[in-house]
Scaffold this motif. Structure first.
Motif, PDB file in Angstrom:
ATOM      1  N   UNK A  66      49.570  32.889 -24.566  1.00 29.30           N
ATOM      2  CA  UNK A  66      51.359  34.043 -24.181  1.00 29.30           C
ATOM      3  C   UNK A  66      51.252  33.508 -23.451  1.00 29.30           C
ATOM      4  N   UNK A  67      51.299  32.986 -22.291  1.00 32.04           N
ATOM      5  CA  UNK A  67      51.989  32.003 -21.303  1.00 32.04           C
ATOM      6  C   UNK A  67      52.979  30.911 -21.901  1.00 32.04           C
ATOM      7  N   UNK A  68      52.775  30.330 -23.138  1.00 31.32           N
ATOM      8  CA  UNK A  68      53.331  29.509 -23.350  1.00 31.32           C
ATOM      9  C   UNK A  68      54.730  30.248 -24.610  1.00 31.32           C
ATOM     10  N   UNK A  91      54.064  28.647 -19.246  1.00 28.95           N
ATOM     11  CA  UNK A  91      53.826  27.480 -19.688  1.00 28.95           C
ATOM     12  C   UNK A  91      53.989  26.347 -21.021  1.00 28.95           C
ATOM     13  N   UNK A  92      54.043  24.796 -20.714  1.00 30.75           N
ATOM     14  CA  UNK A  92      54.233  23.784 -21.436  1.00 30.75           C
ATOM     15  C   UNK A  92      53.038  23.161 -21.309  1.00 30.75           C
ATOM     16  N   UNK A  93      51.805  23.222 -21.382  1.00 31.36           N
ATOM     17  CA  UNK A  93      50.928  21.944 -21.271  1.00 31.36           C
ATOM     18  C   UNK A  93      50.011  22.300 -22.795  1.00 31.36           C
ATOM     19  N   UNK A  94      48.853  22.002 -22.817  1.00 31.15           N
ATOM     20  CA  UNK A  94      48.498  21.926 -23.948  1.00 31.15           C
ATOM     21  C   UNK A  94      46.880  23.421 -23.599  1.00 31.15           C
ATOM     22  N   UNK A 154      47.419  23.910 -12.963  1.00 30.26           N
ATOM     23  CA  UNK A 154      48.315  23.680 -12.874  1.00 30.26           C
ATOM     24  C   UNK A 154      48.236  24.747 -14.138  1.00 30.26           C
ATOM     25  N   UNK A 155      47.587  25.232 -15.531  1.00 35.53           N
ATOM     26  CA  UNK A 155      47.778  27.037 -15.480  1.00 35.53           C
ATOM     27  C   UNK A 155      47.661  27.599 -14.824  1.00 35.53           C
ATOM     28  N   UNK A 156      46.798  27.619 -13.859  1.00 29.33           N
ATOM     29  CA  UNK A 156      46.635  28.619 -12.871  1.00 29.33           C
ATOM     30  C   UNK A 156      48.034  29.199 -11.567  1.00 29.33           C
ATOM     31  N   UNK A 185      53.794  34.749 -14.136  1.00 35.06           N
ATOM     32  CA  UNK A 185      54.258  35.334 -14.960  1.00 35.06           C
ATOM     33  C   UNK A 185      53.883  36.295 -13.621  1.00 35.06           C
ATOM     34  N   UNK A 186      52.924  37.024 -13.320  1.00 39.43           N
ATOM     35  CA  UNK A 186      52.387  37.761 -12.340  1.00 39.43           C
ATOM     36  C   UNK A 186      53.872  37.916 -11.489  1.00 39.43           C
ATOM     37  N   UNK A 187      54.382  37.819 -10.831  1.00 38.23           N
ATOM     38  CA  UNK A 187      55.656  37.477  -9.927  1.00 38.23           C
ATOM     39  C   UNK A 187      56.753  38.352 -11.027  1.00 38.23           C
ATOM     40  N   UNK A 188      56.816  37.870 -12.247  1.00 34.84           N
ATOM     41  CA  UNK A 188      58.020  37.900 -12.469  1.00 34.84           C
ATOM     42  C   UNK A 188      57.650  39.518 -12.879  1.00 34.84           C
TER      43      UNK A 188
END
Length: 379
Positions: free
Chosen positions: A155-157, A162-165, A173-175, A181-184
């Motif tokens: 979902x974050x991707x 999120x651009x990671x694996x 990094x994912x946190x 996302x939470x801020x937005x």
């Protein structure tokens, strides 16, 4: 003359004088004249009736036997107006996971929902849609691992955070991506995704709705209460008919459906299905001519709750354009040929292309020709 002879001749008139006999003879003559006169009058009256009353007034009949109408361009076709029923097929796809007071409902029932779109809020905390097969069953926090984390990473991707694996590991990094996302999105920025923050549904985008008795502004809701339902890709359209009416809408019949906003949707009749509750009712399915949804790209006009009843025109005889006359102007000869009669009495052979609702589409005569129809038709 012998006295006996006189007595014999006068015996029938015994007791009657000569004057009386003369008066009686005169009265008989008068009655004879009267009877003859009456007979003559009766004969005269009968003759007058035969010549005046019974004789056909040819000129009057001929003058009133027909009227003339012109052959003009037009259309000949036929249709009937029936009700069609539009309704959405719905299926529960998720259950609300938040607890508290519903502070807002942010989509209309049946709206198309995208990934990350806000659906409603509980205690001012947003509840958004996410695509995934695994229902939320607990919070997702830094250090967690597993399928829930992979679903969140996807979902974050999709949302661009999120651009990671996508490896199912909640790393530092994912946190950072989650907090962005939470801020937005209006959440507390703590990196923890609560079980009620995301409603996971199998496929997005999708048209969605809620249990309106539970998820409504001001209602108190508990985790596990309130279904989130997905609507089909398009509403279904059917025309309910009595069994005897099914001949009016065989497969392929054109149907014009009037949308709630007054616009028109084109459809064709499809499969006939007998109502399981009443064998005398048959439901005729409708589809767009290209097999797509009848409502095309304006299906939002059909409410997600209940059924919409729409006026529909079933085209029983497709309209054709050409030269038209009243069907009563057409005469068919013993040889089967059709013709019209012009105002002067001349006959013109024609071909009847189509007839419906008292009008006929013809070929073989010129536009503007005046043809005869029964006088009552021309009034």
């Amino acid at each position: 003359m012998a006295t006996s002879d006189v007595i014999e001749r006068e015996r029938p008139y015994a007791g009657v004088t000569v004057d009386q006999r003369r008066r009686r003879a005169s009265d008989g003559w008068v009655r004879g004249i009267g009877i003859a006169t009456v007979a003559l009058l009766v004969g005269f009256a009968a003759g007058w009736a035969g010549t005046t009353v019974l004789a056909p007034p040819q000129q009057v009949l001929e003058a009133e036997a027909f009227s003339a109408v012109a052959v003009v361009p037009g259309e000949v076709g036929s249709s009937i107006t029936l009700n069609s029923i539009a309704s959405w097929a719905t299926s529960p796809v998720a259950v609300n996971g938040a607890a508290g007071i519903v502070t807002s409902v942010d989509i209309t029932a049946g709206a198309s929902v995208e990934r990350g779109q806000r659906l409603y809020s509980v205690n001012l905390r947003p509840v958004v849609a996410g695509q995934g097969e695994i229902p939320a069953y607990g919070p997702i926090s830094p250090g967690d691992a597993g399928a829930q984390v992979s679903q969140l990473q996807q979902l974050m991707t999709d949302l661009g955070f999120w651009r990671g694996a996508i490896n199912g590991r909640y790393t530092a990094p994912f946190a950072t991506a989650v907090r962005n996302w939470q801020r937005a999105s209006g959440y507390p920025v703590d990196g923890v995704v609560q079980a009620g923050d995301i409603v996971w549904v199998p496929q997005l985008p999708a048209r969605m709705s809620f249990d309106g008795d539970t998820i409504a502004t001001g209602r108190v809701v508990a985790a596990g209460e309130g279904d989130v339902v997905a609507l089909g890709s398009a509403p279904t359209f059917t025309i309910p008919l009595q069994r005897a009416q099914t001949r009016l809408a065989p497969t392929g019949t054109r149907v014009i459906v009037q949308a709630p906003d007054g616009s028109l949707w084109d459809a064709v009749a499809g499969a006939h299905t007998v109502d399981p509750m009443s064998s005398e009712t048959v439901h005729v399915a409708l589809a767009a001519p290209d097999d797509g949804p009848v409502c095309a790209d304006t299906c939002d006009l059909i409410g997600a709750e209940g059924q919409a009843t729409l006026l529909s025109e079933v085209v029983t005889v497709p309209p054709l354009a050409g030269l038209v006359v009243p069907a009563s102007a057409i005469t068919t000869g013993v040889d089967g040929r059709a013709f019209v009669t012009d105002a002067e009495g001349a006959q013109h052979e024609v071909t009847v292309v189509q007839s419906a609702r008292g009008m006929a589409l013809i070929e073989g005569v010129a536009e503007g020709l005046e043809v005869r129809i029964p006088a009552a038709q021309g009034q």
